[in-house]
Design a protein around this motif. Structure first.
Motif, PDB file in Angstrom:
ATOM      1  N   GLN A  12       0.831  -1.209   0.000  1.00 53.32           N
ATOM      2  CA  GLN A  12       0.000   0.000   0.000  1.00 53.32           C
ATOM      3  C   GLN A  12       0.864   1.257   0.000  1.00 53.32           C
ATOM      4  O   GLN A  12       0.585   2.222  -0.727  1.00 53.32           O
ATOM      5  CB  GLN A  12      -0.932   0.018   1.209  1.00 53.32           C
ATOM      6  CG  GLN A  12      -2.056  -0.972   1.145  1.00 53.32           C
ATOM      7  CD  GLN A  12      -2.852  -1.008   2.440  1.00 53.32           C
ATOM      8  OE1 GLN A  12      -2.443  -0.460   3.455  1.00 53.32           O
ATOM      9  NE2 GLN A  12      -4.002  -1.678   2.390  1.00 53.32           N
ATOM     10  N   MET A  13       1.905   1.234   0.811  1.00 51.85           N
ATOM     11  CA  MET A  13       2.773   2.403   0.904  1.00 51.85           C
ATOM     12  C   MET A  13       3.552   2.623  -0.388  1.00 51.85           C
ATOM     13  O   MET A  13       3.734   3.757  -0.827  1.00 51.85           O
ATOM     14  CB  MET A  13       3.715   2.251   2.095  1.00 51.85           C
ATOM     15  CG  MET A  13       2.990   2.353   3.422  1.00 51.85           C
ATOM     16  SD  MET A  13       4.034   2.003   4.824  1.00 51.85           S
ATOM     17  CE  MET A  13       5.248   3.275   4.674  1.00 51.85           C
ATOM     18  N   ALA A  14       4.003   1.551  -1.029  1.00 48.46           N
ATOM     19  CA  ALA A  14       4.718   1.690  -2.296  1.00 48.46           C
ATOM     20  C   ALA A  14       3.795   2.237  -3.381  1.00 48.46           C
ATOM     21  O   ALA A  14       4.206   3.066  -4.201  1.00 48.46           O
ATOM     22  CB  ALA A  14       5.295   0.345  -2.724  1.00 48.46           C
ATOM     23  N   SER A  15       2.565   1.805  -3.380  1.00 42.72           N
ATOM     24  CA  SER A  15       1.582   2.308  -4.338  1.00 42.72           C
ATOM     25  C   SER A  15       1.334   3.794  -4.109  1.00 42.72           C
ATOM     26  O   SER A  15       1.251   4.571  -5.068  1.00 42.72           O
ATOM     27  CB  SER A  15       0.281   1.520  -4.210  1.00 42.72           C
ATOM     28  OG  SER A  15      -0.718   2.074  -5.000  1.00 42.72           O
ATOM     29  N   TYR A  16       1.211   4.186  -2.859  1.00 47.85           N
ATOM     30  CA  TYR A  16       1.007   5.599  -2.523  1.00 47.85           C
ATOM     31  C   TYR A  16       2.206   6.436  -2.949  1.00 47.85           C
ATOM     32  O   TYR A  16       2.058   7.510  -3.531  1.00 47.85           O
ATOM     33  CB  TYR A  16       0.760   5.748  -1.023  1.00 47.85           C
ATOM     34  CG  TYR A  16       0.664   7.179  -0.566  1.00 47.85           C
ATOM     35  CD1 TYR A  16      -0.496   7.905  -0.751  1.00 47.85           C
ATOM     36  CD2 TYR A  16       1.746   7.812   0.038  1.00 47.85           C
ATOM     37  CE1 TYR A  16      -0.590   9.219  -0.346  1.00 47.85           C
ATOM     38  CE2 TYR A  16       1.660   9.124   0.450  1.00 47.85           C
ATOM     39  CZ  TYR A  16       0.494   9.818   0.255  1.00 47.85           C
ATOM     40  OH  TYR A  16       0.405  11.128   0.649  1.00 47.85           O
ATOM     41  N   GLU A  17       3.418   5.942  -2.663  1.00 48.15           N
ATOM     42  CA  GLU A  17       4.637   6.685  -2.996  1.00 48.15           C
ATOM     43  C   GLU A  17       4.796   6.892  -4.497  1.00 48.15           C
ATOM     44  O   GLU A  17       5.272   7.931  -4.934  1.00 48.15           O
ATOM     45  CB  GLU A  17       5.865   5.943  -2.473  1.00 48.15           C
ATOM     46  CG  GLU A  17       6.045   6.006  -0.989  1.00 48.15           C
ATOM     47  CD  GLU A  17       7.183   5.126  -0.507  1.00 48.15           C
ATOM     48  OE1 GLU A  17       7.804   4.425  -1.344  1.00 48.15           O
ATOM     49  OE2 GLU A  17       7.441   5.117   0.686  1.00 48.15           O
ATOM     50  N   HIS A 117       2.050   7.683   9.693  1.00 49.19           N
ATOM     51  CA  HIS A 117       1.544   6.729  10.685  1.00 49.19           C
ATOM     52  C   HIS A 117       1.834   5.295  10.228  1.00 49.19           C
ATOM     53  O   HIS A 117       2.247   4.445  11.037  1.00 49.19           O
ATOM     54  CB  HIS A 117       0.044   6.931  10.898  1.00 49.19           C
ATOM     55  CG  HIS A 117      -0.576   5.902  11.782  1.00 49.19           C
ATOM     56  ND1 HIS A 117      -0.366   5.863  13.143  1.00 49.19           N
ATOM     57  CD2 HIS A 117      -1.392   4.857  11.496  1.00 49.19           C
ATOM     58  CE1 HIS A 117      -1.017   4.843  13.662  1.00 49.19           C
ATOM     59  NE2 HIS A 117      -1.656   4.215  12.675  1.00 49.19           N
ATOM     60  N   ASN A 118       1.627   5.028   8.947  1.00 44.56           N
ATOM     61  CA  ASN A 118       1.924   3.696   8.417  1.00 44.56           C
ATOM     62  C   ASN A 118       3.419   3.403   8.467  1.00 44.56           C
ATOM     63  O   ASN A 118       3.814   2.259   8.684  1.00 44.56           O
ATOM     64  CB  ASN A 118       1.402   3.562   6.983  1.00 44.56           C
ATOM     65  CG  ASN A 118      -0.095   3.428   6.923  1.00 44.56           C
ATOM     66  OD1 ASN A 118      -0.742   3.082   7.911  1.00 44.56           O
ATOM     67  ND2 ASN A 118      -0.662   3.708   5.767  1.00 44.56           N
ATOM     68  N   LEU A 119       4.261   4.418   8.272  1.00 39.59           N
ATOM     69  CA  LEU A 119       5.704   4.222   8.401  1.00 39.59           C
ATOM     70  C   LEU A 119       6.079   3.819   9.833  1.00 39.59           C
ATOM     71  O   LEU A 119       6.901   2.931  10.041  1.00 39.59           O
ATOM     72  CB  LEU A 119       6.452   5.494   8.017  1.00 39.59           C
ATOM     73  CG  LEU A 119       6.745   5.729   6.550  1.00 39.59           C
ATOM     74  CD1 LEU A 119       7.447   7.067   6.357  1.00 39.59           C
ATOM     75  CD2 LEU A 119       7.584   4.614   5.978  1.00 39.59           C
ATOM     76  N   LYS A 120       5.465   4.487  10.797  1.00 41.64           N
ATOM     77  CA  LYS A 120       5.736   4.139  12.199  1.00 41.64           C
ATOM     78  C   LYS A 120       5.253   2.723  12.499  1.00 41.64           C
ATOM     79  O   LYS A 120       5.920   1.958  13.197  1.00 41.64           O
ATOM     80  CB  LYS A 120       5.050   5.132  13.130  1.00 41.64           C
ATOM     81  CG  LYS A 120       5.714   6.473  13.173  1.00 41.64           C
ATOM     82  CD  LYS A 120       4.996   7.403  14.135  1.00 41.64           C
ATOM     83  CE  LYS A 120       5.617   8.779  14.116  1.00 41.64           C
ATOM     84  NZ  LYS A 120       4.933   9.710  15.016  1.00 41.64           N
ATOM     85  N   LYS A 121       4.106   2.395  11.955  1.00 41.83           N
ATOM     86  CA  LYS A 121       3.556   1.046  12.157  1.00 41.83           C
ATOM     87  C   LYS A 121       4.479   0.005  11.533  1.00 41.83           C
ATOM     88  O   LYS A 121       4.745  -1.044  12.142  1.00 41.83           O
ATOM     89  CB  LYS A 121       2.164   0.982  11.524  1.00 41.83           C
ATOM     90  CG  LYS A 121       1.398  -0.267  11.815  1.00 41.83           C
ATOM     91  CD  LYS A 121      -0.010  -0.141  11.210  1.00 41.83           C
ATOM     92  CE  LYS A 121      -0.837  -1.377  11.459  1.00 41.83           C
ATOM     93  NZ  LYS A 121      -2.163  -1.270  10.839  1.00 41.83           N
TER      94      LYS A 121
END
Length: 138
Positions: A12-17, A117-121
Motif C-alpha cells: 500500500q505504501m509503495a503504491s502511494y509513494e 503513521h503507516n511508516l511508524k507502524k
C-alpha cells in the motif's frame, strides 16, 4: 518468515509513494501560507495573460469597427470599464484558486499524516521482529 500484514502495508505504501504521494510530498514541503501564496500568485499571472489574450481577441475580432468607434468613444470610460472587468476577473480567479489550494493542502497533509503513521507502524513491525530474535540474557 513473512508477515502478511507487513507485506500488505508495504504494498500500500509503495503504491502511494509512486502515485499520489509524489504530489503530496511536494505540497507537504511548504508551509500552508507559502504554498497558497505561490499558487495564487501563479494564477494571477496566468489570469492576467489570459485576460490580455481574450481582450486582444475581442479587439481584433472586429478591428475596423473598433478603430472607427475609437474616435467617438470616451477613452477614459473605456479604460475604466476594462480595468474593472480585469479586476473582477482576477479577484474571482484568485479567490477560486485560494479555495482550491486550501482544500488540496489540507487533503495532502492528512494523506501524509496517514502515510507517516503507516511508516511508524511498519517500523514497529521490524522492531517487534528484532526483539523476538534476540536471545534473552542471563
Amino acid at each position: 518468515m513473512l508477515n502478511e500484514e507487513r507485506v500488505i502495508l508495504m504494498t500500500q505504501m509503495a503504491s502511494y509513494e509512486s502515485g499520489e504521494g509524489k504530489k503530496n510530498v511536494k505540497i507537504g514541503n511548504y508551509f500552508r501560507s507559502d504554498y497558497i501564496a505561490i499558487q495564487v500568485l501563479k494564477s494571477v499571472v496566468c489570469g492576467t495573460i489570459a485576460f490580455g489574450i481574450i481582450f486582444a481577441l475581442y479587439i481584433f475580432y472586429d478591428f475596423e469597427v473598433f478603430m472607427q468607434e475609437l474616435y467617438k468613444m470616451d477613452l477614459l470610460a473605456f479604460a475604466k470599464s476594462v480595468l474593472i472587468k480585469y479586476a473582477v476577473s482576477i479577484v474571482a480567479y484568485g479567490l477560486l484558486t485560494y479555495i482550491i489550494c486550501t482544500y488540496r493542502y489540507s487533503k495532502a497533509k492528512n494523506s501524509l499524516k496517514c502515510y507517516y503513521h503507516n511508516l511508524k507502524k511498519l517500523g514497529s513491525f521490524y522492531g517487534d521482529e528484532n526483539t523476538r530474535r534476540q536471545k534473552p540474557r542471563r
